[in-house]
Design a protein around this motif. Structure first.
Motif, PDB file in Angstrom:
ATOM      1  N   LEU A  27      18.267  21.768 -31.819  1.00 23.00           N
ATOM      2  CA  LEU A  27      16.873  21.747 -32.267  1.00 23.00           C
ATOM      3  C   LEU A  27      16.430  20.394 -32.821  1.00 23.00           C
ATOM      4  O   LEU A  27      15.287  20.259 -33.264  1.00 23.00           O
ATOM      5  CB  LEU A  27      16.663  22.820 -33.332  1.00 23.00           C
ATOM      6  N   PHE A  75      13.368  30.374 -28.044  1.00 18.72           N
ATOM      7  CA  PHE A  75      12.972  28.977 -28.118  1.00 18.72           C
ATOM      8  C   PHE A  75      12.188  28.631 -26.865  1.00 18.72           C
ATOM      9  O   PHE A  75      12.602  28.961 -25.750  1.00 18.72           O
ATOM     10  CB  PHE A  75      14.194  28.056 -28.214  1.00 18.72           C
ATOM     11  N   VAL A  77      10.924  25.916 -24.165  1.00 17.54           N
ATOM     12  CA  VAL A  77      11.371  24.634 -23.639  1.00 17.54           C
ATOM     13  C   VAL A  77      10.514  24.248 -22.442  1.00 17.54           C
ATOM     14  O   VAL A  77       9.898  25.099 -21.800  1.00 17.54           O
ATOM     15  CB  VAL A  77      12.865  24.672 -23.221  1.00 17.54           C
ATOM     16  N   GLU A  78      10.495  22.957 -22.138  1.00 19.66           N
ATOM     17  CA  GLU A  78       9.749  22.474 -20.978  1.00 19.66           C
ATOM     18  C   GLU A  78      10.611  22.430 -19.724  1.00 19.66           C
ATOM     19  O   GLU A  78      10.086  22.465 -18.620  1.00 19.66           O
ATOM     20  CB  GLU A  78       9.166  21.095 -21.266  1.00 19.66           C
ATOM     21  N   ASP A  79      11.933  22.334 -19.874  1.00 23.24           N
ATOM     22  CA  ASP A  79      12.839  22.226 -18.734  1.00 23.24           C
ATOM     23  C   ASP A  79      14.067  23.094 -19.000  1.00 23.24           C
ATOM     24  O   ASP A  79      14.939  22.733 -19.804  1.00 23.24           O
ATOM     25  CB  ASP A  79      13.234  20.762 -18.539  1.00 23.24           C
ATOM     26  N   LEU A  80      14.134  24.242 -18.318  1.00 21.42           N
ATOM     27  CA  LEU A  80      15.238  25.181 -18.542  1.00 21.42           C
ATOM     28  C   LEU A  80      16.590  24.592 -18.142  1.00 21.42           C
ATOM     29  O   LEU A  80      17.593  24.799 -18.824  1.00 21.42           O
ATOM     30  CB  LEU A  80      14.991  26.480 -17.780  1.00 21.42           C
ATOM     31  N   GLU A  82      17.595  21.405 -18.039  1.00 23.29           N
ATOM     32  CA  GLU A  82      18.014  20.393 -19.007  1.00 23.29           C
ATOM     33  C   GLU A  82      18.492  21.051 -20.303  1.00 23.29           C
ATOM     34  O   GLU A  82      19.515  20.672 -20.870  1.00 23.29           O
ATOM     35  CB  GLU A  82      16.863  19.437 -19.304  1.00 23.29           C
ATOM     36  N   ALA A  83      17.749  22.054 -20.774  1.00 29.43           N
ATOM     37  CA  ALA A  83      18.137  22.758 -21.997  1.00 29.43           C
ATOM     38  C   ALA A  83      19.475  23.466 -21.807  1.00 29.43           C
ATOM     39  O   ALA A  83      20.318  23.460 -22.706  1.00 29.43           O
ATOM     40  CB  ALA A  83      17.050  23.757 -22.396  1.00 29.43           C
ATOM     41  N   ARG A  86      22.355  21.054 -22.083  1.00 33.05           N
ATOM     42  CA  ARG A  86      22.587  20.665 -23.485  1.00 33.05           C
ATOM     43  C   ARG A  86      23.299  21.773 -24.244  1.00 33.05           C
ATOM     44  O   ARG A  86      24.228  21.528 -25.021  1.00 33.05           O
ATOM     45  CB  ARG A  86      21.259  20.324 -24.152  1.00 33.05           C
ATOM     46  N   LEU A 119      15.904  31.189 -24.027  1.00 29.87           N
ATOM     47  CA  LEU A 119      15.026  30.067 -23.737  1.00 29.87           C
ATOM     48  C   LEU A 119      13.908  30.586 -22.855  1.00 29.87           C
ATOM     49  O   LEU A 119      14.160  31.277 -21.870  1.00 29.87           O
ATOM     50  CB  LEU A 119      15.765  28.958 -22.984  1.00 29.87           C
TER      51      LEU A 119
END
Length: 130
Positions: A27, A75, A77-80, A82-83, A86, A119
């Motif tokens: 986060l 949460f 997110v804009e890009d699943l 990429e998340a 991470r 997500l």
């Protein structure tokens, strides 16, 4: 004046220091308080979390029915993809779940202590065309 002025989402776990690191990194949060049995973090967007030591903590088994989902975190997110990379790099893991119906694409994960979270893809908003 409001009766309640702040709150935290609190996760019980055997090792709060380690779980706090996972969520601090995920986060982009900062640690705001730490005691022998509790660690608190604050993240952009107003997210306040705490991790409380419980040496007997057992993670929920969701999505298996023998121990239903007790609570989970969502949460945006804009890009699943990429998340997800991470999360896995930080020690989390994807959960096998059924496809969710609805307007949002969602994916389920577990943190290193087994707590589930979701997500959800942030749906871009474009100005209405007349």
């Amino acid at each position: 004046m409001a009766l309640v002025i702040a709150g935290h989402i609190v996760l019980d776990c055997a090792e709060p220091e380690k779980l706090a690191v996972f969520y601090t990194e995920l986060l982009e949060a900062v640690q705001t308080e730490a005691t022998a049995n509790r660690v608190e973090i604050s993240a952009p967007g107003g997210i306040q979390m705490a991790f409380r030591r419980d040496v007997n903590a057992a993670p929920p088994s969701w999505p298996r029915p023998e121990n239903s989902l007790q609570a989970h975190l969502d949460f945006l997110v804009e890009d699943l993809d990429e998340a997800e990379r991470r999360i896995i790099g930080l020690g989390g893991r994807p959960l096998d779940t059924k496809d969710f119906s609805g307007p949002y694409e969602e994916r389920g994960y577990a943190d290193p202590a087994g707590h589930s979270f979701t997500l959800r893809l942030l749906t871009p908003t474009a100005p209405k065309q007349d």
